[in-house]
Design an enzyme around this catalytic site. Structure first.
Site, PDB file in Angstrom:
ATOM      1  N   VAL A   3     -15.681  -0.606  11.102  1.00  0.00           N
ATOM      2  CA  VAL A   3     -14.634   0.083  10.351  1.00  0.00           C
ATOM      3  C   VAL A   3     -13.435  -0.845  10.196  1.00  0.00           C
ATOM      4  CG1 VAL A   3     -13.110   2.083  10.265  1.00  0.00           C
ATOM      5  CG2 VAL A   3     -15.355   2.299  11.316  1.00  0.00           C
ATOM      6  N   GLY A   6      -7.230  -0.161   6.645  1.00  0.00           N
ATOM      7  CA  GLY A   6      -6.195  -0.708   5.772  1.00  0.00           C
ATOM      8  C   GLY A   6      -4.978   0.199   5.757  1.00  0.00           C
ATOM      9  N   ALA A   7      -4.029  -0.113   4.857  1.00  0.00           N
ATOM     10  CA  ALA A   7      -2.804   0.678   4.774  1.00  0.00           C
ATOM     11  C   ALA A   7      -3.065   2.024   4.098  1.00  0.00           C
ATOM     12  CB  ALA A   7      -1.738  -0.091   4.003  1.00  0.00           C
ATOM     13  N   GLU A   8      -4.013   2.037   3.179  1.00  0.00           N
ATOM     14  CA  GLU A   8      -4.255   3.234   2.379  1.00  0.00           C
ATOM     15  C   GLU A   8      -5.629   3.826   2.621  1.00  0.00           C
ATOM     16  OE1 GLU A   8      -2.659   4.000  -1.126  1.00  0.00           O
ATOM     17  OE2 GLU A   8      -0.861   3.324  -0.110  1.00  0.00           O
ATOM     18  N   ALA A   9      -6.514   3.006   3.161  1.00  0.00           N
ATOM     19  CA  ALA A   9      -7.912   3.439   3.236  1.00  0.00           C
ATOM     20  C   ALA A   9      -8.594   2.905   4.485  1.00  0.00           C
ATOM     21  CB  ALA A   9      -8.664   2.959   1.991  1.00  0.00           C
ATOM     22  N   ASP A 131      -2.058  -5.259  -7.617  1.00  0.00           N
ATOM     23  CA  ASP A 131      -1.921  -5.640  -6.203  1.00  0.00           C
ATOM     24  C   ASP A 131      -2.665  -6.958  -5.950  1.00  0.00           C
ATOM     25  OD1 ASP A 131      -1.279  -5.499  -3.483  1.00  0.00           O
ATOM     26  OD2 ASP A 131      -2.876  -4.077  -3.002  1.00  0.00           O
TER      27      ASP A 131
HETATM   28  N1  LIG Z   1     -17.220  -4.452  -1.651  1.00  0.00           N
HETATM   29  C1  LIG Z   1     -16.855  -5.102  -0.535  1.00  0.00           C
HETATM   30  N2  LIG Z   1     -17.701  -5.938   0.104  1.00  0.00           N
HETATM   31  C2  LIG Z   1     -17.331  -6.589   1.214  1.00  0.00           C
HETATM   32  N3  LIG Z   1     -16.115  -6.483   1.796  1.00  0.00           N
HETATM   33  C3  LIG Z   1     -15.217  -5.669   1.215  1.00  0.00           C
HETATM   34  C4  LIG Z   1     -15.522  -4.937   0.025  1.00  0.00           C
HETATM   35  N4  LIG Z   1     -14.447  -4.208  -0.329  1.00  0.00           N
HETATM   36  C5  LIG Z   1     -13.518  -4.456   0.602  1.00  0.00           C
HETATM   37  N5  LIG Z   1     -13.944  -5.341   1.540  1.00  0.00           N
HETATM   38  C6  LIG Z   1     -13.177  -5.833   2.696  1.00  0.00           C
HETATM   39  O1  LIG Z   1     -12.280  -4.822   3.116  1.00  0.00           O
HETATM   40  C7  LIG Z   1     -10.923  -5.241   2.955  1.00  0.00           C
HETATM   41  C8  LIG Z   1     -10.057  -4.088   2.468  1.00  0.00           C
HETATM   42  O2  LIG Z   1     -10.554  -3.580   1.249  1.00  0.00           O
HETATM   43  P1  LIG Z   1      -9.587  -3.182   0.060  1.00  0.00           P
HETATM   44  O3  LIG Z   1     -10.401  -2.589  -1.034  1.00  0.00           O
HETATM   45  O4  LIG Z   1      -8.762  -4.369  -0.283  1.00  0.00           O
HETATM   46  O5  LIG Z   1      -8.707  -2.001   0.696  1.00  0.00           O
HETATM   47  P2  LIG Z   1      -7.161  -1.894   1.127  1.00  0.00           P
HETATM   48  O6  LIG Z   1      -6.581  -0.954   0.126  1.00  0.00           O
HETATM   49  O7  LIG Z   1      -7.206  -1.343   2.513  1.00  0.00           O
HETATM   50  O8  LIG Z   1      -6.545  -3.265   1.056  1.00  0.00           O
HETATM   51  C9  LIG Z   1     -10.989  -6.402   1.965  1.00  0.00           C
HETATM   52  O9  LIG Z   1      -9.916  -7.299   2.123  1.00  0.00           O
HETATM   53  C10 LIG Z   1     -12.328  -7.024   2.318  1.00  0.00           C
HETATM   54  O10 LIG Z   1     -12.194  -7.863   3.456  1.00  0.00           O
HETATM   55 MG   LIG Z   2      -6.770  -4.834  -0.248  1.00  0.00          MG
END
Ligand SMILES: Nc1ncnc2c1ncn2[C@@H]1O[C@H](COP(=O)(O)OP(=O)(O)O)[C@@H](O)[C@H]1O
Ligand SMILES: [Mg+2]
Length: 225
Positions: A3, A6-9, A131
């Site tokens: 898991v 992140g800040a939002e998810a 972003d």
């Molecule tokens: N489709 C994906 N495949 C592999 N890793 C991912 C994928 N999407 C997100 N991640 C990993 O999860 C992290 C956070 O995802 P992200 O969509 O940027 O959410 P947040 O809004 O929390 O920044 C990314 O920086 C990356 O390391």
């Molecule tokens: Mg991100």
């Protein structure tokens, strides 16, 4: 299942969707927001994310395939990019391994150019990411193959204006230089490739002059504040 918070998810890694590697990006409730407003904002972010992901695809930019959206749990089920490193991690690794900053820069130049070309395609299709950071760009597999993916489109919009594109680049510049100090030259490579790749030279000039304008505004603000 790993898991990532992140800040939002929350991101659940290592799942599978009918046999395909899958991550679940679940946006959580913000308790400081009114629940109805929160629900509306969250749905809007999910819709923006899905929409821009697909629009990028159409523009020839790699994005993770979206398998499913669940608006009850605020979750997007999408392809997990295999052996992914973020551009941020990759730049840090190369810079840490290279004692000579000039040779780190020349090693990273092809990546900077790939980023510039990708962003030019994105803006040519009037997609504003909203972003742009090096954490929202992934490299699949061997980083030297430059298989670049854009992710995290929750703040994206669909805008033709030079102002929005200039601000998009400014957001990246700020994030880039704070994540990667002493990397102005590398960022300039991104901009040079962006300019090269953009067919409409006048439109591109306008975007870059908006970027300059926003930079100046930013500088004035820090001088006053
Ligand atoms: N489709 C994906 N495949 C592999 N890793 C991912 C994928 N999407 C997100 N991640 C990993 O999860 C992290 C956070 O995802 P992200 O969509 O940027 O959410 P947040 O809004 O929390 O920044 C990314 O920086 C990356 O390391
Ligand atoms: Mg991100």
């Amino acid at each position: 299942m790993a898991v990532l918070q992140g800040a939002e998810a929350k991101l659940y890694l290592g799942g599978d969707f009918y046999g395909r590697p899958c991550i679940i990006k679940e946006r959580f409730q913000k308790n400081y927001r009114h629940p109805i407003l929160d629900k509306a904002l969250t749905s809007q972010r999910i819709k923006s994310e899905v929409r821009a992901n697909l629009r990028c695809r159409i523009a020839g930019i790699q994005t993770p395939t979206i398998f499913m959206v669940n608006f009850d749990t605020n979750s997007i089920y999408m392809e997990e990019i295999q052996d992914a490193v973020t551009v941020r991690q990759h730049i840090n690794t190369v810079q840490a391994a290279e004692l000579n900053p000039a040779s780190a820069c020349s090693q990273l130049k092809p990546l900077a150019e790939a980023i510039g070309r990708t962003l030019a395609k994105m803006h040519t299709s009037n997609i504003i990411h909203g972003d742009l950071t090096t954490s929202n760009m992934l490299l699949e597999g061997d980083p030297s193959e430059l298989s670049l993916f854009l992710i995290d489109f929750g703040l994206s919009s669909f805008e033709a204006s030079a102002e929005d594109k200039g601000v998009d680049l400014y957001v990246l510049e700020r994030a880039f230089l704070s994540s990667h100090p002493n990397s102005q030259e590398l960022f300039d490579c991104i901009l040079a490739a962006y300019t090269d790749q953009t067919q409409d030279k006048n439109a591109c000039k306008e975007v870059i002059s908006k970027l300059d304008e926003v930079r100046l505004r930013g500088r004035k603000r820090t001088m006053v504040g």
